[in-house]
Design a protein around this motif. Structure first.
Motif, PDB file in Angstrom:
ATOM      1  N   ARG A 229      33.850  43.140  32.064  1.00  0.00           N
ATOM      2  CA  ARG A 229      34.469  44.405  31.632  1.00  0.00           C
ATOM      3  C   ARG A 229      33.616  45.602  32.030  1.00  0.00           C
ATOM      4  NH1 ARG A 229      35.574  41.410  26.925  1.00  0.00           N
ATOM      5  NH2 ARG A 229      33.785  42.356  25.845  1.00  0.00           N
ATOM      6  N   GLU A 230      32.295  45.457  31.913  1.00  0.00           N
ATOM      7  CA  GLU A 230      31.396  46.559  32.263  1.00  0.00           C
ATOM      8  C   GLU A 230      31.500  46.911  33.742  1.00  0.00           C
ATOM      9  OE1 GLU A 230      27.613  45.153  30.995  1.00  0.00           O
ATOM     10  OE2 GLU A 230      27.955  45.609  28.875  1.00  0.00           O
ATOM     11  N   PHE A 231      31.865  45.937  34.567  1.00  0.00           N
ATOM     12  CA  PHE A 231      32.006  46.174  36.002  1.00  0.00           C
ATOM     13  C   PHE A 231      33.443  45.891  36.437  1.00  0.00           C
ATOM     14  CE2 PHE A 231      27.495  45.437  35.350  1.00  0.00           C
ATOM     15  CZ  PHE A 231      26.926  46.471  36.097  1.00  0.00           C
ATOM     16  N   GLU A 232      34.388  46.417  35.672  1.00  0.00           N
ATOM     17  CA  GLU A 232      35.790  46.134  35.947  1.00  0.00           C
ATOM     18  C   GLU A 232      36.256  46.716  37.279  1.00  0.00           C
ATOM     19  OE1 GLU A 232      38.118  47.766  32.847  1.00  0.00           O
ATOM     20  OE2 GLU A 232      37.372  49.823  33.090  1.00  0.00           O
TER      21      GLU A 232
ATOM     22  N   ARG B 125      24.230  41.669  38.747  1.00  0.00           N
ATOM     23  CA  ARG B 125      25.411  41.117  38.067  1.00  0.00           C
ATOM     24  C   ARG B 125      25.990  39.901  38.788  1.00  0.00           C
ATOM     25  NH1 ARG B 125      26.672  45.664  40.773  1.00  0.00           N
ATOM     26  NH2 ARG B 125      28.463  45.738  42.188  1.00  0.00           N
ATOM     27  N   LEU B 126      25.760  39.795  40.087  1.00  0.00           N
ATOM     28  CA  LEU B 126      26.420  38.727  40.849  1.00  0.00           C
ATOM     29  C   LEU B 126      25.887  37.342  40.488  1.00  0.00           C
ATOM     30  CD1 LEU B 126      26.734  40.516  44.307  1.00  0.00           C
ATOM     31  CD2 LEU B 126      28.329  40.522  42.376  1.00  0.00           C
ATOM     32  N   PRO B 127      24.567  37.087  40.582  1.00  0.00           N
ATOM     33  CA  PRO B 127      24.103  35.789  40.080  1.00  0.00           C
ATOM     34  C   PRO B 127      24.202  35.691  38.566  1.00  0.00           C
ATOM     35  CG  PRO B 127      22.231  37.146  40.752  1.00  0.00           C
ATOM     36  CD  PRO B 127      23.465  37.864  41.212  1.00  0.00           C
ATOM     37  N   LEU B 128      24.021  36.820  37.866  1.00  0.00           N
ATOM     38  CA  LEU B 128      24.007  36.787  36.399  1.00  0.00           C
ATOM     39  C   LEU B 128      25.332  36.306  35.834  1.00  0.00           C
ATOM     40  CD1 LEU B 128      22.677  37.348  33.681  1.00  0.00           C
ATOM     41  CD2 LEU B 128      23.346  39.754  33.931  1.00  0.00           C
ATOM     42  N   VAL B 129      26.442  36.764  36.373  1.00  0.00           N
ATOM     43  CA  VAL B 129      27.733  36.323  35.835  1.00  0.00           C
ATOM     44  C   VAL B 129      27.911  34.826  36.068  1.00  0.00           C
ATOM     45  CG1 VAL B 129      29.163  36.775  37.906  1.00  0.00           C
ATOM     46  CG2 VAL B 129      30.166  36.974  35.616  1.00  0.00           C
ATOM     47  N   GLY B 130      27.382  34.335  37.193  1.00  0.00           N
ATOM     48  CA  GLY B 130      27.429  32.892  37.443  1.00  0.00           C
ATOM     49  C   GLY B 130      26.576  32.120  36.464  1.00  0.00           C
TER      50      GLY B 130
ATOM     51  N   MET C  76      33.006  38.761  41.763  1.00  0.00           N
ATOM     52  CA  MET C  76      33.488  39.134  40.432  1.00  0.00           C
ATOM     53  C   MET C  76      34.921  38.671  40.200  1.00  0.00           C
ATOM     54  SD  MET C  76      30.822  40.419  39.045  1.00  0.00           S
ATOM     55  CE  MET C  76      30.991  41.635  37.732  1.00  0.00           C
ATOM     56  N   GLN C  77      35.751  38.679  41.235  1.00  0.00           N
ATOM     57  CA  GLN C  77      37.127  38.206  41.054  1.00  0.00           C
ATOM     58  C   GLN C  77      37.169  36.701  40.799  1.00  0.00           C
ATOM     59  OE1 GLN C  77      38.806  40.667  40.121  1.00  0.00           O
ATOM     60  NE2 GLN C  77      40.453  40.858  41.623  1.00  0.00           N
ATOM     61  N   TRP C  78      36.360  35.945  41.531  1.00  0.00           N
ATOM     62  CA  TRP C  78      36.328  34.503  41.274  1.00  0.00           C
ATOM     63  C   TRP C  78      35.669  34.204  39.930  1.00  0.00           C
ATOM     64  CZ3 TRP C  78      38.882  30.536  43.281  1.00  0.00           C
ATOM     65  CH2 TRP C  78      39.549  30.748  44.494  1.00  0.00           C
ATOM     66  N   ALA C  79      34.706  35.030  39.530  1.00  0.00           N
ATOM     67  CA  ALA C  79      34.101  34.874  38.200  1.00  0.00           C
ATOM     68  C   ALA C  79      35.143  35.127  37.108  1.00  0.00           C
ATOM     69  CB  ALA C  79      32.927  35.825  38.035  1.00  0.00           C
ATOM     70  N   ARG C  80      36.008  36.120  37.325  1.00  0.00           N
ATOM     71  CA  ARG C  80      37.074  36.385  36.342  1.00  0.00           C
ATOM     72  C   ARG C  80      38.013  35.181  36.224  1.00  0.00           C
ATOM     73  NH1 ARG C  80      36.465  41.568  38.924  1.00  0.00           N
ATOM     74  NH2 ARG C  80      35.566  43.011  37.372  1.00  0.00           N
ATOM     75  N   ALA C  81      38.288  34.540  37.339  1.00  0.00           N
ATOM     76  CA  ALA C  81      39.160  33.367  37.304  1.00  0.00           C
ATOM     77  C   ALA C  81      38.507  32.227  36.522  1.00  0.00           C
ATOM     78  CB  ALA C  81      39.486  32.924  38.729  1.00  0.00           C
TER      79      ALA C  81
ATOM     80  N   ALA D 266      31.963  34.544  26.342  1.00  0.00           N
ATOM     81  CA  ALA D 266      32.111  35.887  25.776  1.00  0.00           C
ATOM     82  C   ALA D 266      31.166  36.879  26.449  1.00  0.00           C
ATOM     83  CB  ALA D 266      31.863  35.848  24.272  1.00  0.00           C
ATOM     84  N   ASP D 267      29.923  36.451  26.705  1.00  0.00           N
ATOM     85  CA  ASP D 267      28.971  37.328  27.382  1.00  0.00           C
ATOM     86  C   ASP D 267      29.422  37.618  28.810  1.00  0.00           C
ATOM     87  OD1 ASP D 267      27.248  37.545  25.199  1.00  0.00           O
ATOM     88  OD2 ASP D 267      26.143  35.736  25.769  1.00  0.00           O
ATOM     89  N   ALA D 268      29.973  36.610  29.471  1.00  0.00           N
ATOM     90  CA  ALA D 268      30.481  36.810  30.824  1.00  0.00           C
ATOM     91  C   ALA D 268      31.648  37.793  30.810  1.00  0.00           C
ATOM     92  CB  ALA D 268      30.912  35.480  31.432  1.00  0.00           C
ATOM     93  N   ALA D 269      32.518  37.662  29.816  1.00  0.00           N
ATOM     94  CA  ALA D 269      33.657  38.577  29.706  1.00  0.00           C
ATOM     95  C   ALA D 269      33.177  40.011  29.521  1.00  0.00           C
ATOM     96  CB  ALA D 269      34.551  38.159  28.544  1.00  0.00           C
ATOM     97  N   LYS D 270      32.147  40.200  28.710  1.00  0.00           N
ATOM     98  CA  LYS D 270      31.592  41.540  28.491  1.00  0.00           C
ATOM     99  C   LYS D 270      31.044  42.122  29.783  1.00  0.00           C
ATOM    100  CE  LYS D 270      28.224  43.963  25.536  1.00  0.00           C
ATOM    101  NZ  LYS D 270      27.335  44.494  26.582  1.00  0.00           N
ATOM    102  N   LEU D 271      30.314  41.313  30.524  1.00  0.00           N
ATOM    103  CA  LEU D 271      29.761  41.765  31.799  1.00  0.00           C
ATOM    104  C   LEU D 271      30.873  42.129  32.774  1.00  0.00           C
ATOM    105  CD1 LEU D 271      27.361  42.193  33.707  1.00  0.00           C
ATOM    106  CD2 LEU D 271      27.441  39.751  34.223  1.00  0.00           C
TER     107      LEU D 271
END
Length: 290
Positions: free
Chosen positions: A182-185, A161-166, A192-197, A175-180
């Motif tokens: 949420r799956e790892f909330e 998930r770490l490179p994938l969200v990037g 993941m926190q910087w990805a959320r930002a 939208a796909d990033a948001a789904k990912l």
């Protein structure tokens, strides 16, 4: 590790003991002596060998016993000097794993692959292959492999998930990033926190929600913004572990999300503004951004 980071010397390429060697204990518990088992034992020996040349030799010996030993092919891919060679070896390892496991196995065990010892060589190969696809600008294919890996192993022990969200954010698949996310909330570590930002900024611009997300990201790892702007201050990236919130973790965050930041104009400026405001409110000296 990508092929482009490999060195041609025979010096140790990382810590003397590869954590993957710990899997030998698990394998021994359920082992029946076969050539495939002997090949896997040679791979475990290679994991504990700091010499690149000895690792290659042990991997090749393992393949002489079991041509479909995925972990041996992965070892050779990690030692490859050229990206094309590494990519070919990762793909060969992935196909070998597919042959060994069989189509029915995939359907019956989808969702918890990593918990089954026999899948790990395949999963390592597929992760390496996905990363090589991304480096070769095959962005859609890399993302497809990453998403499928999470389908196979929903707990994501490997950290796909770490490179994938990037990747998703770099391709503006918000939208796909948001789904990912949420799956790892429950994952509130730096990446993941910087990805959320970044995701919030892509969706809402410089909104109050973005300001809050950036604040949470900075709390998770306060070094990310500084080391993004001043990369010369970053520690060496040759580390095997890191503490949450450490400069070493920040290096990982930047490695995973730098392209996403580049693909999100205005994000870094917004993040700096949020931090400036927070520091002014706390009556702290500002960073050296001027």
């Amino acid at each position: 590790m990508s092929a482009k980071k490999q060195k041609k010397s025979d010096a140790p390429s990382g810590p003397p003991h590869d954590r993957r060697a710990l899997e030998k204990t698990l394998g021994d518990i359920r082992r029946v002596a076969t050539p495939e088992d002997a090949a896997q034992d040679l791979v475990f020996d290679a994991y504990e060998t700091p010499s690149r040349a000895k690792r290659r030799a042990l991997a090749n010996k393992a393949l002489s016993l079991d041509p479909d030993c995925a972990d041996a092919l992965v070892l050779l891919a990690e030692q490859a000097m050229h990206a094309n060679e590494a990519m070919d070896l990762y793909e060969r390892a992935m196909r070998a794993g597919e042959r060994k496991l069989g189509e029915e196995f995939f359907e019956e065990n989808r969702g918890h692959f990593w918990g089954i010892f026999e899948t790990r060589g395949y999963m390592r190969a597929r992760f390496g292959y996905a990363q090589m696809l991304w480096e070769q600008c095959e962005y859609a294919d890399a993302i497809a492999h990453g998403l499928e890996m999470l389908e196979l192993n929903s707990s994501d022990n490997q950290g796909v998930r770490l490179p994938l969200v990037g990747w998703l954010l770099a391709e503006r698949r918000t939208a796909d990033a948001a789904k990912l996310l949420r799956e790892f909330e429950d994952d509130t570590m730096g990446v993941m926190q910087w990805a959320r930002a970044i995701r919030t900024f892509q969706a809402t611009g410089g909104s109050r929600a973005t300001q809050l997300a950036i604040t949470k990201a900075h709390i998770a790892n306060e070094h990310v913004l500084r080391l993004t702007v001043f990369p010369e201050d970053a520690p060496d990236d040759d580390f095997d572990s890191y503490r949450p919130g450490s400069p070493e973790e920040a290096v990982l965050v930047i490695d995973c999300l730098a392209e996403a930041m580049d693909a999100t104009p205005g994000f870094l400026e917004a993040a700096v503004d949020v931090l400036r405001l927070a520091m002014e409110r706390a009556s702290l000296a500002p960073w050296r951004f001027n």
